[in-house]
Design an enzyme around this catalytic site. Structure first.
Site, PDB file in Angstrom:
ATOM      1  N   HIS A  18      29.502  11.224  -2.763  1.00  0.00           N
ATOM      2  CA  HIS A  18      28.533  10.438  -2.290  1.00  0.00           C
ATOM      3  C   HIS A  18      27.560  11.715  -1.339  1.00  0.00           C
ATOM      4  O   HIS A  18      26.985  11.120  -0.733  1.00  0.00           O
ATOM      5  CB  HIS A  18      29.612   9.827  -0.639  1.00  0.00           C
ATOM      6  N   LYS A  42      37.155  -8.073   3.164  1.00  0.00           N
ATOM      7  CA  LYS A  42      37.495  -6.955   2.871  1.00  0.00           C
ATOM      8  C   LYS A  42      38.996  -5.916   3.254  1.00  0.00           C
ATOM      9  O   LYS A  42      38.366  -5.778   4.164  1.00  0.00           O
ATOM     10  CB  LYS A  42      37.344  -5.918   2.210  1.00  0.00           C
ATOM     11  N   ARG A  91      25.602   6.187 -11.530  1.00  0.00           N
ATOM     12  CA  ARG A  91      26.183   7.016 -12.112  1.00  0.00           C
ATOM     13  C   ARG A  91      26.671   7.227 -13.503  1.00  0.00           C
ATOM     14  O   ARG A  91      25.695   7.912 -14.262  1.00  0.00           O
ATOM     15  CB  ARG A  91      27.771   7.057 -11.563  1.00  0.00           C
ATOM     16  N   SER A 129      35.177   5.724  -5.480  1.00  0.00           N
ATOM     17  CA  SER A 129      36.593   5.061  -3.832  1.00  0.00           C
ATOM     18  C   SER A 129      37.683   4.773  -4.834  1.00  0.00           C
ATOM     19  O   SER A 129      38.820   5.491  -4.465  1.00  0.00           O
ATOM     20  CB  SER A 129      35.541   5.219  -2.988  1.00  0.00           C
TER      21      SER A 129
END
Ligand code: PNS
Length: 162
Positions: A18, A42, A91, A129
């Site tokens: 990040h 969440k 990614r 993460s």
């Protein structure tokens, strides 16, 4: 070059990947807003306040970066801030499908906000993460994947690495 770009995410927690995207996106933006999703559906490991505070600390040396929170639709936040671009890091190939889907939907909802993809730097392309949390919960060493303040917080929450 976007005058005002938004880099949205959950950042639960922020990783070296990040920070790499933020650093590079800030170089090509007038102002970069790092927008932390306040997702009430969440249960994050890091509270919204913790994520905001960590991101402020990690970006304190980059003058044109602002940290903000948002809930609801990303495009509504983009409209509210008159952003001309949304930045996302890409990614691996597995990111591609969901990222393109999200970009296309966001374009349909708000055509004048472009999504720009920055390719993750090679050394960060395997970091997520979710995996960082798993490693920390299982007692693994995370310090090569996250900045020190994040590693410190993870140790506070889950204990030191074995
Ligand atoms: O870091 P993440 O979890 O991959 O970030 C995902 C995020 C926050 C960018 C995405 O979930 C989002 O924009 N959520 C806000 C709700 C929204 O706008 N949904 C429609 C886009 S498909």
């Amino acid at each position: 070059m976007p005058q005002l770009a938004i880099y949205p995410g959950s950042f639960d927690p922020p990783t070296n990947g990040h920070v790499d995207v933020i650093t590079r996106a800030a170089r090509i933006s007038g102002t970069l807003i790092v927008a932390v999703l306040n997702n009430t559906a969440k249960q994050p490991v890091f509270t919204l306040a913790e994520r905001v505070s960590l991101l402020r600390e990690l970006t304190s040396s980059i003058a044109n970066v602002e940290i903000a929170c948002f809930d609801g639709l990303l495009v509504d936040f983009a409209a509210q801030r008159s952003a001309d671009a949304i930045i996302r890091g890409m990614r691996t190939l597995s990111d591609y499908e969901s990222e393109v889907q999200m970009a296309l939907i966001n374009r349909r909802l708000r055509p004048h906000t472009e999504t720009l993809f920055l390719m993750a730097s090679e050394e960060h392309s395997a970091i997520s993460s979710r995996m960082i949390k798993e490693i920390a919960i299982l007692g693994g060493e995370v310090s090569q994947f996250v900045p020190e303040p994040v590693a410190f917080k993870l140790r506070e929450k889950f204990g030191p690495a074995r």
